[in-house]
Design an enzyme around this catalytic site. Structure first.
Site, mmCIF file in Angstrom:
data_model
loop_
_atom_site.group_PDB
_atom_site.id
_atom_site.type_symbol
_atom_site.label_atom_id
_atom_site.label_comp_id
_atom_site.label_asym_id
_atom_site.label_seq_id
_atom_site.Cartn_x
_atom_site.Cartn_y
_atom_site.Cartn_z
ATOM 1 N N HIS A 1 -22.575 -15.304 -45.125
ATOM 2 C CA HIS A 1 -23.249 -15.889 -43.969
ATOM 3 C C HIS A 1 -22.194 -16.470 -43.041
ATOM 4 O O HIS A 1 -21.318 -17.214 -43.483
ATOM 5 C CB HIS A 1 -24.230 -16.981 -44.420
ATOM 6 C CG HIS A 1 -25.012 -17.530 -43.274
ATOM 7 N ND1 HIS A 1 -26.030 -16.822 -42.662
ATOM 8 C CD2 HIS A 1 -24.912 -18.688 -42.590
ATOM 9 C CE1 HIS A 1 -26.510 -17.532 -41.659
ATOM 10 N NE2 HIS A 1 -25.852 -18.675 -41.593
ATOM 11 N N THR B 1 -30.780 -16.836 -53.430
ATOM 12 C CA THR B 1 -32.003 -17.315 -54.061
ATOM 13 C C THR B 1 -33.137 -17.108 -53.054
ATOM 14 O O THR B 1 -32.911 -16.583 -51.955
ATOM 15 C CB THR B 1 -31.895 -18.819 -54.408
ATOM 16 O OG1 THR B 1 -31.755 -19.546 -53.184
ATOM 17 C CG2 THR B 1 -30.715 -19.103 -55.330
HETATM 18 C C1 GRF Z 1 -21.175 -10.631 -40.543
HETATM 19 O O1 GRF Z 1 -20.804 -11.598 -39.604
HETATM 20 C C2 GRF Z 1 -21.896 -11.269 -41.690
HETATM 21 O O2 GRF Z 1 -21.446 -12.551 -41.980
HETATM 22 C C3 GRF Z 1 -23.303 -11.336 -41.174
HETATM 23 O O3 GRF Z 1 -23.483 -10.147 -40.458
HETATM 24 C C4 GRF Z 1 -22.217 -9.668 -40.004
HETATM 25 C C5 GRF Z 1 -22.050 -8.291 -40.528
HETATM 26 O O4 GRF Z 1 -20.913 -7.660 -40.008
HETATM 27 N N1 GRF Z 1 -24.232 -11.551 -42.246
HETATM 28 P P1 GRF Z 1 -20.458 -6.264 -40.613
HETATM 29 O O5 GRF Z 1 -21.638 -5.317 -40.567
HETATM 30 O O6 GRF Z 1 -19.972 -6.487 -42.014
HETATM 31 O O7 GRF Z 1 -19.360 -5.796 -39.697
#
Ligand code: GRF
Length: 219
Positions: free
Chosen positions: A116, A148
């Site tokens: 995240h 979770t």
């Molecule tokens: C990343 O910033 C991740 O943290 C979020 O969505 C984005 C995905 O980027 N959950 P990618 O598809 O891995 O380039």
């Protein structure tokens, strides 16, 4: 025959988009000393560029469009069945842009990680970088956590911080954070593969140490 304990950890990665985090995992899994193998990449978006990245690496892909299902539960059940076909030890959410049902999160409890792009517990949900800028924060970052039923609320594993610089906008900040994401995800997956990382009683543990509430700091 190779004993299961000595086989690499089987990882199924779920994506919805570009898959740059997936790429960092593909790259890590192709190192000679890698302890995990990506068994399959699944996407809810048939045109996700991450599927191309996976195919280029010779990894099995499947797309299951959520739009083909009448309810969130039906989609999640179908997705979970597709994941199980690959007998994963770990499910990795890498930019998988779906809210998951409690049944789905329970099915993979203790063996599903998410990344995240915020310093959780700050800013669960969307638009994390803009929210950090609007709040006048001086730091942003990314957190890997066990999944979770609580959206972006499972126990954190590792957290990387970056400075927010004068003149930053959401795009420039996202780029700086993403570079760190690509460092921490392979690390967390490797810990899990080495059986050093686990979830117990709604807490994350590394070796025999309880991981702090905002994750292990990564510098
Ligand atoms: C990343 O910033 C991740 O943290 C979020 O969505 C984005 C995905 O980027 N959950 P990618 O598809 O891995 O380039």
């Amino acid at each position: 025959m190779i004993a299961r304990d000595h086989a690499p950890c089987r990882v199924v990665v779920l994506i919805s988009g570009s898959g740059s985090n997936l790429q960092s995992l593909i790259d890590a899994s192709s190192q000679p000393d890698a302890r995990f193998k990506i068994a399959a990449v699944l996407s809810n978006k048939p045109d996700a560029f991450g599927l191309t990245r996976a195919r280029n690496a010779g990894i099995v892909t499947q797309s299951i469009s959520h739009t083909a299902f009448g309810s969130r539960e039906q989609f999640d059940n179908s997705l979970a069945d597709a994941i199980d076909q690959h007998q994963p030890d770990l499910v990795v959410l890498a930019g998988f842009m779906r809210i998951l049902t409690p049944g789905f999160t329970a099915r993979f409890s203790g063996r599903m990680l998410n990344i995240h792009p915020s310093l959780l517990p700050k800013y669960p949900g969307l638009n994390t970088h803009q929210r950090a800028l609007d709040a006048g924060d001086t730091e942003a970052g990314a957190t890997i956590h066990f999944v979770t039923a609580d959206l972006d609320g499972g126990p954190p594993v590792i957290q990387a911080r970056v400075p927010i610089k004068p003149g930053d906008n959401a795009a420039s900040l996202a780029k700086r954070v993403l570079e760190r994401e690509h460092q921490i995800y392979p690390l967390a997956v490797s810990w899990f593969a080495e059986k050093r990382l686990r979830m117990h009683d709604q807490h994350a543990w590394l070796d025999n140490d309880l991981i702090p509430i905002d994750g292990i700091p990564f510098n």
